[in-house]
Design a protein around this motif. Sequence first.
Motif, mmCIF file in Angstrom:
data_model
loop_
_atom_site.group_PDB
_atom_site.id
_atom_site.type_symbol
_atom_site.label_atom_id
_atom_site.label_comp_id
_atom_site.label_asym_id
_atom_site.label_seq_id
_atom_site.Cartn_x
_atom_site.Cartn_y
_atom_site.Cartn_z
ATOM 1 N N LYS A 8 0.842 -1.187 0.000
ATOM 2 C CA LYS A 8 0.000 0.000 0.000
ATOM 3 C C LYS A 8 0.881 1.242 0.000
ATOM 4 N N ILE A 9 0.555 2.179 -0.854
ATOM 5 C CA ILE A 9 1.286 3.438 -0.911
ATOM 6 C C ILE A 9 0.468 4.498 -0.205
ATOM 7 N N GLY A 10 1.015 5.025 0.901
ATOM 8 C CA GLY A 10 0.318 6.021 1.681
ATOM 9 C C GLY A 10 0.665 7.429 1.232
ATOM 10 N N GLY A 20 13.560 5.037 0.538
ATOM 11 C CA GLY A 20 13.038 6.023 1.474
ATOM 12 C C GLY A 20 14.069 6.430 2.514
ATOM 13 N N PHE A 21 14.854 5.481 2.989
ATOM 14 C CA PHE A 21 15.889 5.763 3.972
ATOM 15 C C PHE A 21 16.944 6.705 3.392
ATOM 16 N N ARG A 22 17.393 6.409 2.167
ATOM 17 C CA ARG A 22 18.393 7.279 1.526
ATOM 18 C C ARG A 22 17.793 8.643 1.202
ATOM 19 N N HIS A 23 16.523 8.691 0.817
ATOM 20 C CA HIS A 23 15.861 9.943 0.467
ATOM 21 C C HIS A 23 15.837 10.891 1.677
ATOM 22 N N LEU A 24 15.600 10.332 2.845
ATOM 23 C CA LEU A 24 15.525 11.165 4.043
ATOM 24 C C LEU A 24 16.896 11.498 4.618
ATOM 25 N N PHE A 25 17.741 10.498 4.741
ATOM 26 C CA PHE A 25 18.976 10.668 5.499
ATOM 27 C C PHE A 25 20.241 10.761 4.649
ATOM 28 N N GLY A 26 20.151 10.458 3.369
ATOM 29 C CA GLY A 26 21.364 10.364 2.571
ATOM 30 C C GLY A 26 21.534 11.427 1.507
ATOM 31 N N ARG A 224 9.171 8.397 -7.987
ATOM 32 C CA ARG A 224 8.019 7.551 -7.659
ATOM 33 C C ARG A 224 8.274 6.103 -8.093
ATOM 34 N N MET A 225 8.848 5.917 -9.272
ATOM 35 C CA MET A 225 9.145 4.562 -9.761
ATOM 36 C C MET A 225 10.187 3.882 -8.878
ATOM 37 N N ALA A 226 11.214 4.640 -8.483
ATOM 38 C CA ALA A 226 12.264 4.077 -7.628
ATOM 39 C C ALA A 226 11.700 3.712 -6.260
ATOM 40 N N TYR A 227 10.842 4.570 -5.735
ATOM 41 C CA TYR A 227 10.238 4.299 -4.435
ATOM 42 C C TYR A 227 9.347 3.061 -4.491
ATOM 43 N N GLU A 228 8.514 2.960 -5.517
ATOM 44 C CA GLU A 228 7.619 1.811 -5.634
ATOM 45 C C GLU A 228 8.410 0.516 -5.765
ATOM 46 N N ALA A 229 9.520 0.549 -6.500
ATOM 47 C CA ALA A 229 10.357 -0.648 -6.643
ATOM 48 C C ALA A 229 10.961 -1.036 -5.292
ATOM 49 N N SER A 230 11.395 -0.035 -4.523
ATOM 50 C CA SER A 230 11.977 -0.298 -3.208
ATOM 51 C C SER A 230 10.914 -0.814 -2.241
ATOM 52 N N LEU A 231 9.711 -0.269 -2.337
ATOM 53 C CA LEU A 231 8.615 -0.721 -1.485
ATOM 54 C C LEU A 231 8.255 -2.171 -1.794
ATOM 55 N N ALA A 233 10.286 -4.408 -3.082
ATOM 56 C CA ALA A 233 11.389 -5.253 -2.625
ATOM 57 C C ALA A 233 11.267 -5.535 -1.132
ATOM 58 N N LYS A 234 10.911 -4.508 -0.359
ATOM 59 C CA LYS A 234 10.715 -4.700 1.082
ATOM 60 C C LYS A 234 9.573 -5.677 1.335
ATOM 61 N N TRP A 235 8.494 -5.498 0.596
ATOM 62 C CA TRP A 235 7.314 -6.357 0.749
ATOM 63 C C TRP A 235 7.664 -7.803 0.404
ATOM 64 N N ASP A 236 8.382 -8.016 -0.688
ATOM 65 C CA ASP A 236 8.755 -9.366 -1.098
ATOM 66 C C ASP A 236 9.659 -10.031 -0.067
ATOM 67 N N THR A 237 10.602 -9.252 0.488
ATOM 68 C CA THR A 237 11.494 -9.796 1.507
ATOM 69 C C THR A 237 10.710 -10.222 2.733
ATOM 70 N N GLN A 238 9.769 -9.392 3.158
ATOM 71 C CA GLN A 238 8.956 -9.713 4.328
ATOM 72 C C GLN A 238 8.087 -10.931 4.070
ATOM 73 N N ASN A 239 7.499 -11.021 2.863
ATOM 74 C CA ASN A 239 6.673 -12.170 2.525
ATOM 75 C C ASN A 239 7.481 -13.458 2.551
ATOM 76 N N ALA A 240 8.715 -13.396 2.013
ATOM 77 C CA ALA A 240 9.572 -14.578 1.999
ATOM 78 C C ALA A 240 9.921 -15.005 3.419
#
Length: 292
Positions: A8-10, A20-26, A224-231, A233-240
């Motif tokens: 879900k994209i909020g 998102g981490f790099r966008h904020l802190f990097g 937006r495309m980079a963020y959605e891809a990262s989101l 990837a996080k979702w897939d890792t959690q599902n696995a």
Amino acid sequence: MANTKTPKIGRFIDPLTDWGFRHLFGQEPNKEILIAFLNDLFQGEKHIADLEYAPNEHDSDDGENKRVIFDLHCRGDNGEYFIIEMQRIRQDFFKDRALFYISRLIQRLLKKGKTSNDYQLPEVYLIGILEFSMDSDEQDRYFHDIALMEKTTGKIFYNKLGFKFLELSNFAREGSDLLTDTDKWMYLLKHMNTLDKVPTFLDKRVFQLIFNISEVAKLSKEERMAYEASLKAKWDTQNAFDSVRREAVEKRDFEFVKNLLFNTDFDDVKIAELASVSLSFVQNVKAELKAK
């Protein structure tokens, strides 16, 4: 059955995705965010007025040992070094990895060619943002401030090496219960992607900046495309991870139900109750055993 949901994209980006981490802190233009974060974590122990980002990748000198890739690596204006790591999934030997990372950096900071007895080093700290508990028996603690100290006296032995771990899974404070600026950072990191407005209790200027640059609607098409891809990837890792954990639980339940079926005369309902599983699970175990 595998989870086929899409992330879900909020309204605001998820700061616990890699992008998102790099966008904020990097980002150099917004490095005041990272400066404020570090200053609040150190709670007056030190004051960082400026910092510069340093390389995130470090090869070994001999080319044979492990390459180290930090999430973020920077140098403060007082000469201290910071490694900032985000870890979503529990890993075996996580503490060993943290020590290895900080040791590799220290080793690289000792320049070759110096006199053999010159071992003066800068301060080095590792900050870990964790979405899991390091110790299952300490789930009431969410912030760990670790240093080398003499065990019998509690006196700091060496004050130029430290670890700070934020365990977001253990953090349950909200609103008026946020007692420190560190609490506010932890709340923001844990809940930001589910918020639909800026909470009034996150009233520091730096938090206003974070929310301003984190609105998904303000991202460029490429961002937006980079963020959605990262989101994803996080979702897939959690599902696995969830799938592996679920299979382990099911295997353990299967063996327990199997033992009850073979070694007791309990009916299916009683076995389901004792094993804390559904009646259909017990019946499926019986069918599978019968088919063998």
